[in-house]
Write an enzyme that holds these catalytic residues in place. Structure first.
Site, PDB file in Angstrom:
ATOM      1  N   ALA A   1       0.987  -1.167   0.144  1.00  0.00           N
ATOM      2  CA  ALA A   1       0.140  -0.164  -0.130  1.00  0.00           C
ATOM      3  C   ALA A   1       0.866   1.306   0.091  1.00  0.00           C
ATOM      4  CB  ALA A   1      -0.818   0.114   1.233  1.00  0.00           C
TER       5      ALA A   1
ATOM      6  N   GLY B   1       0.585  -4.978   0.972  1.00  0.00           N
ATOM      7  CA  GLY B   1      -0.674  -5.159  -0.122  1.00  0.00           C
ATOM      8  C   GLY B   1      -0.333  -5.612  -1.419  1.00  0.00           C
TER       9      GLY B   1
ATOM     10  N   GLU C   1      -0.765  -9.266  -0.976  1.00  0.00           N
ATOM     11  CA  GLU C   1      -2.401  -9.425  -0.798  1.00  0.00           C
ATOM     12  C   GLU C   1      -3.017  -9.269  -2.316  1.00  0.00           C
ATOM     13  OE1 GLU C   1      -2.562  -6.250   2.259  1.00  0.00           O
ATOM     14  OE2 GLU C   1      -3.878  -7.891   3.190  1.00  0.00           O
TER      15      GLU C   1
ATOM     16  N   GLU D   1       3.633  -5.428   7.403  1.00  0.00           N
ATOM     17  CA  GLU D   1       2.711  -4.388   7.987  1.00  0.00           C
ATOM     18  C   GLU D   1       3.436  -4.136   9.380  1.00  0.00           C
ATOM     19  OE1 GLU D   1       1.961  -6.644   5.689  1.00  0.00           O
ATOM     20  OE2 GLU D   1       0.382  -5.798   4.326  1.00  0.00           O
TER      21      GLU D   1
HETATM   22  C1  3H9 Z   1       0.478  -2.315   3.599  1.00  0.00           C
HETATM   23  O1  3H9 Z   1       0.898  -2.600   2.396  1.00  0.00           O
HETATM   24  C2  3H9 Z   1      -1.020  -2.244   3.982  1.00  0.00           C
HETATM   25  C3  3H9 Z   1      -1.765  -3.218   3.393  1.00  0.00           C
HETATM   26  O2  3H9 Z   1      -1.606  -4.390   4.141  1.00  0.00           O
HETATM   27  C4  3H9 Z   1      -3.216  -2.954   3.588  1.00  0.00           C
HETATM   28  C5  3H9 Z   1      -3.628  -1.431   3.230  1.00  0.00           C
HETATM   29  C6  3H9 Z   1      -5.329  -1.445   3.296  1.00  0.00           C
HETATM   30  N1  3H9 Z   1       4.684   3.361  -0.083  1.00  0.00           N
HETATM   31  O3  3H9 Z   1      13.430   1.654   0.489  1.00  0.00           O
HETATM   32  P1  3H9 Z   1      13.750   2.384  -0.909  1.00  0.00           P
HETATM   33  C7  3H9 Z   1       9.393   4.730  -1.465  1.00  0.00           C
HETATM   34  S1  3H9 Z   1       1.487  -1.385   4.112  1.00  0.00           S
HETATM   35  C8  3H9 Z   1       5.079   4.648  -0.422  1.00  0.00           C
HETATM   36  O4  3H9 Z   1      14.713   3.492  -0.678  1.00  0.00           O
HETATM   37  P2  3H9 Z   1      15.013   0.009  -1.695  1.00  0.00           P
HETATM   38  C9  3H9 Z   1      10.401   5.008  -0.580  1.00  0.00           C
HETATM   39  O5  3H9 Z   1       9.882   6.098   0.642  1.00  0.00           O
HETATM   40  C10 3H9 Z   1       3.164  -1.434   3.162  1.00  0.00           C
HETATM   41  N2  3H9 Z   1       6.470   4.700  -0.672  1.00  0.00           N
HETATM   42  O6  3H9 Z   1      14.181   1.385  -1.945  1.00  0.00           O
HETATM   43  C11 3H9 Z   1      11.632   5.480  -1.395  1.00  0.00           C
HETATM   44  O7  3H9 Z   1      11.157   6.861  -1.498  1.00  0.00           O
HETATM   45  P3  3H9 Z   1      12.365   7.890  -1.846  1.00  0.00           P
HETATM   46  C12 3H9 Z   1       3.809  -2.928   3.327  1.00  0.00           C
HETATM   47  C13 3H9 Z   1       7.320   3.758  -0.653  1.00  0.00           C
HETATM   48  O8  3H9 Z   1      15.119  -0.749  -2.931  1.00  0.00           O
HETATM   49  C14 3H9 Z   1      11.391   4.721  -2.560  1.00  0.00           C
HETATM   50  O9  3H9 Z   1      10.037   4.097  -2.551  1.00  0.00           O
HETATM   51  N3  3H9 Z   1       4.970  -2.637   2.505  1.00  0.00           N
HETATM   52  C15 3H9 Z   1       6.624   2.283  -0.367  1.00  0.00           C
HETATM   53  O10 3H9 Z   1      16.038  -0.048  -0.910  1.00  0.00           O
HETATM   54  C16 3H9 Z   1      12.253   3.875  -2.796  1.00  0.00           C
HETATM   55  O11 3H9 Z   1      12.554   2.789  -1.411  1.00  0.00           O
HETATM   56  C17 3H9 Z   1       6.032  -2.167   2.934  1.00  0.00           C
HETATM   57  O12 3H9 Z   1       6.147  -2.264   4.408  1.00  0.00           O
HETATM   58  C18 3H9 Z   1       5.529   2.302   0.087  1.00  0.00           C
HETATM   59  N4  3H9 Z   1       4.857   1.080   0.316  1.00  0.00           N
HETATM   60  O13 3H9 Z   1      13.428  -0.983  -0.959  1.00  0.00           O
HETATM   61  C19 3H9 Z   1       7.392  -2.223   2.388  1.00  0.00           C
HETATM   62  N5  3H9 Z   1       7.886   1.558  -0.269  1.00  0.00           N
HETATM   63  O14 3H9 Z   1      13.136   7.730  -3.052  1.00  0.00           O
HETATM   64  C20 3H9 Z   1       7.889  -1.027   2.289  1.00  0.00           C
HETATM   65  C21 3H9 Z   1       9.007   2.222  -0.824  1.00  0.00           C
HETATM   66  O15 3H9 Z   1      11.534   9.442  -1.965  1.00  0.00           O
HETATM   67  N6  3H9 Z   1       9.277  -0.830   1.545  1.00  0.00           N
HETATM   68  N7  3H9 Z   1       8.547   3.435  -0.848  1.00  0.00           N
HETATM   69  O16 3H9 Z   1      13.155   8.021  -0.545  1.00  0.00           O
HETATM   70  C22 3H9 Z   1      10.389  -1.441   1.497  1.00  0.00           C
HETATM   71  O17 3H9 Z   1      10.596  -2.323   2.123  1.00  0.00           O
HETATM   72  C23 3H9 Z   1      11.302  -1.182   0.483  1.00  0.00           C
HETATM   73  O18 3H9 Z   1      11.183   0.335  -0.017  1.00  0.00           O
HETATM   74  C24 3H9 Z   1      11.642  -1.869  -0.651  1.00  0.00           C
HETATM   75  C25 3H9 Z   1      12.658  -1.409  -1.588  1.00  0.00           C
HETATM   76  C26 3H9 Z   1      12.065  -3.335  -0.108  1.00  0.00           C
HETATM   77  C27 3H9 Z   1      10.145  -2.105  -1.257  1.00  0.00           C
END
Ligand code: 3H9
Length: 721
Positions: free
Chosen positions: A83, A122, A125, A145
């Site tokens: 999400a 998400g 999901e 999450e």
């Molecule tokens: C969820 O899904 C809830 C649902 O179950 C239910 C909903 C109803 N959103 O980390 P990076 C941005 S909760 C917005 O540097 P990497 C991040 O801020 C979510 N932005 O790269 C960064 O921005 P900037 C569950 C996001 O390659 C840029 O993307 N998911 C999101 O080292 C690059 O990110 C998670 O918790 C996001 N979801 O790692 C996963 N994700 O360039 C969270 C990233 O402006 N994300 N950004 O600084 C991660 O773990 C890592 O970002 C990922 C990539 C492994 C994906």
């Protein structure tokens, strides 16, 4: 075959995403397959445009007779990272993610998800709502999450147990870890592991196979086999609940995950989804969610520093370390772990042998635990070379000095480095409080000198303060941040002052704790209050772990320059004078009988505290746990504000990240500055003014805090400059 002109841009331009040329989801008809591509860089987070695009794509599939199946892929480096975290806490925009997932699952034509890169939260999901799942070898699947204070809120708590079984699904959700593609296949989370690096091609080929074999719609919601033994499932959940209550110490969402999964055993699928949604919304409303999401963005924001925009890092292929003591060896291990060669210089052969042994000890422990093979250890050690001659550092791109904390000793080392290092080499000091401007000025190349303040043990602790002296060149700062990236450290830019960001603030709130101890709170009360707040240990436990002699030496060194009017609590000195330095001597503030690591309260320490109160003429008074936390936090936040005001930290979030990664600050509170915003800066300032009535010299409100309160602003307003 792609039908020319069949690409349908489903999204109408909206105020949220004003770029009509870059739809977040596009579809094209490939023969009898509707190919749905999520194209929302950088990581295809499921914002409102993506959600709308996905639902429209399902409608398009239903409405197009030619389409027999749907394939969902992600463009760029991810399937979907989850999400859109930036939307949480804002008014919800339809459609919700659960609606999208249910819409995909309800599709009357088979839907296949082809995953590559991150498929998280998400994103997973969405994949679990598809009817079939394939992953490339680089896929990372997870439901992280809980790390954001949430639970999977789009059916993840219902669909994951149906695919994987109760225990593996709950463990995946509680750990938040990422699973590789092979493990996901073995766990039943995906159906197929595909070769190559093209999810679209692999997905299209598989869809054709599925169509050829007349594989129809297969909805996860209808798969109940793994949930059939309800008694077993309830027993598993009960065991996990007890374990989690112990381990997750006050965290809100982990227990909610278990509650949601249990609902899946008790309720029909749709009702269980409703229940999951309610729990998800409770999590969204919790302050822990706000704190954890602040931490998520802050640790990504902290590397965005002016020098990184202005300059490229210098080459960083060979690293030198001067000093093989605990710190030098820890730094060497950290650099070796990053795959770089290290040359360690020490003053004589005996010190070299000790330094090498200090490094080897770390790897021997890993081999003993079976976490490293002897061959891998040998390969790492082969990258370590040692010498008693500074000339061995002639080719190093960056040298880190980690010798005794004494200005004359450090300046002597830098004179040698200045003599032998090649032009352009970065010369770094690991000092934790000395004036780096003075060290730099003692060389002929102050533009190349920088501070790299590692925390002990340097190979474990994630924080690296990058201390930027006045004359340093921007590309040297950029190189230091690049080194941190290679070492997988969280780097925070700090200015030069006594203690930089972390230790400077620590000195102040630690003094506040000492004042409370002398005024009536026992060290055990203070530690307990701060553990309750979320710290893994209280300050007196930390002192016992680190060794009381370290602080004692610092206090003696600073005695001559201490403001004679400032309050000075002598309890720690009385304890150290007895040789009670903490765990290593079997007693400190606590007793550690038989080398135990959990301390027991010591009546003799309480007697020392009492005697000191009498000597100082203090009548002890009662401090509640809340009083303790308020004073401790007020001291921390006030000095944090000074550090920001004086430009030592770039933004309040830099202070937050420093404390999250270097000082055990509870992550779910986001960091001290974020915590203060939550409490309200007017309240914190009010506390400081009240405390100042007792001790106006210690409790001087930071001008920044006063300004922000006067303007009705918070610290976060300074994070987005
Ligand atoms: C969820 O899904 C809830 C649902 O179950 C239910 C909903 C109803 N959103 O980390 P990076 C941005 S909760 C917005 O540097 P990497 C991040 O801020 C979510 N932005 O790269 C960064 O921005 P900037 C569950 C996001 O390659 C840029 O993307 N998911 C999101 O080292 C690059 O990110 C998670 O918790 C996001 N979801 O790692 C996963 N994700 O360039 C969270 C990233 O402006 N994300 N950004 O600084 C991660 O773990 C890592 O970002 C990922 C990539 C492994 C994906």
């Amino acid at each position: 075959m792609r039908i020319p002109g069949s690409t349908v841009h489903l999204l109408t331009p909206k105020p949220m995403n004003p770029s009509p040329t870059a739809p977040a989801v596009h579809t094209q008809i490939e023969g009898d397959v509707l190919l749905v591509t999520i194209d929302h860089p950088p990581v295809n987070a499921l914002n409102v445009d993506v959600r709308r695009g996905l639902l429209d794509a399902v409608r398009q599939a239903e409405a197009t007779p030619q389409v027999r199946a749907v394939l969902i892929v992600g463009a760029g480096r991810a399937f979907i990272a989850g999400a859109d975290i930036r939307e949480f806490g804002k008014p919800p925009l339809a459609p919700s993610l659960p609606e999208v997932c249910n819409g995909i699952e309800a599709c009357s034509k088979p839907v296949v998800a082809a995953l590559h890169g991150p498929a998280l939260g998400g994103g997973l999901e969405i994949a679990m709502s598809a009817h079939y799942r394939l992953a490339l070898a680089d896929a990372k699947l997870g439901l992280p999450e809980v790390q954001l204070g949430l639970l999977p809120g789009s059916g993840g708590t219902q669909r994951a147990p149906r695919l994987m079984g109760i225990r593996p699904a709950v463990e995946l959700m509680l750990s938040g870890r990422h699973m590789g593609a092979q493990e996901a296949l073995d766990a039943g989370l995906i159906d197929r592991l595909a070769e190559g690096s093209d999810a679209r091609a692999a997905g299209l080929a598989w869809v054709q196979e599925l169509l050829a074999s007349h594989s129809g719609v297969r909805r996860t919601r209808d798969m109940n086999t793994l949930l059939q033994n309800k008694a077993d499932a309830l027993a598993v959940l009960q065991a996990l609940r007890e374990e989690t209550a112990k381990k997750s110490r006050g965290l809100f969402s982990p227990l909610k995950v278990i509650e949601a999964v249990q609902a899946g055993l008790d309720l029909p699928f749709d009702e269980a989804l409703q229940f999951e949604r309610q729990l998800f919304l409770q999590c969204i409303d919790s302050p822990q969610r706000a704190g954890l999401i602040h931490a998520f963005f802050a640790e990504r924001e902290v590397v965005k520093i002016p020098e990184a925009r202005a300059a490229q890092p210098r080459a960083l292929a060979r690293v030198g370390v001067v000093g093989g003591g605990t710190m030098g060896a820890g730094i060497a291990v950290s650099v070796l772990d990053a795959g770089l060669p290290v040359t360690m210089v020490e003053r004589d052969e005996a010190s070299i042998a000790r330094g090498q042994a200090n490094v080897e000890k770390v790897y021997d422990a890993l081999v003993a635990k079976g976490r490293m093979t002897p061959e891998a250890k040998a390969a790492v050690m082969a990258r370590l070379s040692t010498s008693t001659q500074y000339e061995a550092l002639a080719q190093a791109d960056l040298v880190i000095e980690a010798v005794f904390e004494d200005m004359a000793v450090k300046q002597a080392v830098f004179a040698q480095l200045d003599r032998v290092c090649k032009p352009g080499a970065v010369l770094a000091t690991n000092t934790s409080y000395l004036d780096i401007d003075a060290i730099a000025a003692s060389t002929s190349r102050p533009q190349d000198v920088i501070g790299l303040h590692f925390f002990s043990p340097a190979n474990i602790m994630k924080l690296l303060e990058i201390v930027v002296p006045a004359q340093v060149a921007p590309d040297v700062v950029a190189t230091a941040f690049e080194l941190a990236r290679k070492l997988k450290k969280v780097a925070v830019r700090a200015g030069v002052c006594d203690g930089f960001i972390g230790n400077r603030i620590l000195a102040v709130y630690r003094a506040a704790a000492d004042h409370m101890m002398e005024d009536g709170a026992s060290p055990y009360d203070i530690d307990a209050a701060l553990r309750e707040f979320g710290y893994p240990m209280g300050p007196f436990q930390v002192s016992d772990l680190a060794g009381g002699d370290i602080g004692w030496a610092t206090r003696k060194r600073r005695a001559a320059t201490r403001d004679p009017k400032a309050r000075y609590v002598q309890i720690a000195d009385r304890i150290c004078e007895r040789g009670w330095f903490g765990q290593k001597t079997g007693r400190g503030y606590y007793l550690y009988p038989q080398g135990e690591r959990t301390g027991q309260p010591d009546p003799e320490v309480l007697a020392i505290v009492d005697a000191e109160r009498q000597r100082a003429g203090i009548t002890p008074r009662h401090f509640s746990a809340e009083d303790i936390v308020r004073r401790y936090m007020a001291a921390m936040v006030n000095e944090g504000a000074n550090v920001v005001d004086q430009g030592i930290a770039l933004r309040p979030l830099d202070v937050d990240v420093t404390f999250l990664y270097g000082y055990g600050f509870p992550r779910h509170r986001g960091g001290p500055m974020q915590y203060a915003d939550r409490v309200g800066l007017d309240k914190v300032l009010g506390d400081i003014r009240t405390f100042a009535k007792e001790d106006p010299l210690f409790w001087r409100a930071s001008p920044l805090l006063e300004r922000l309160v006067a303007q009705g602003k918070n610290f976060d307003s300074l994070n987005h400059l």
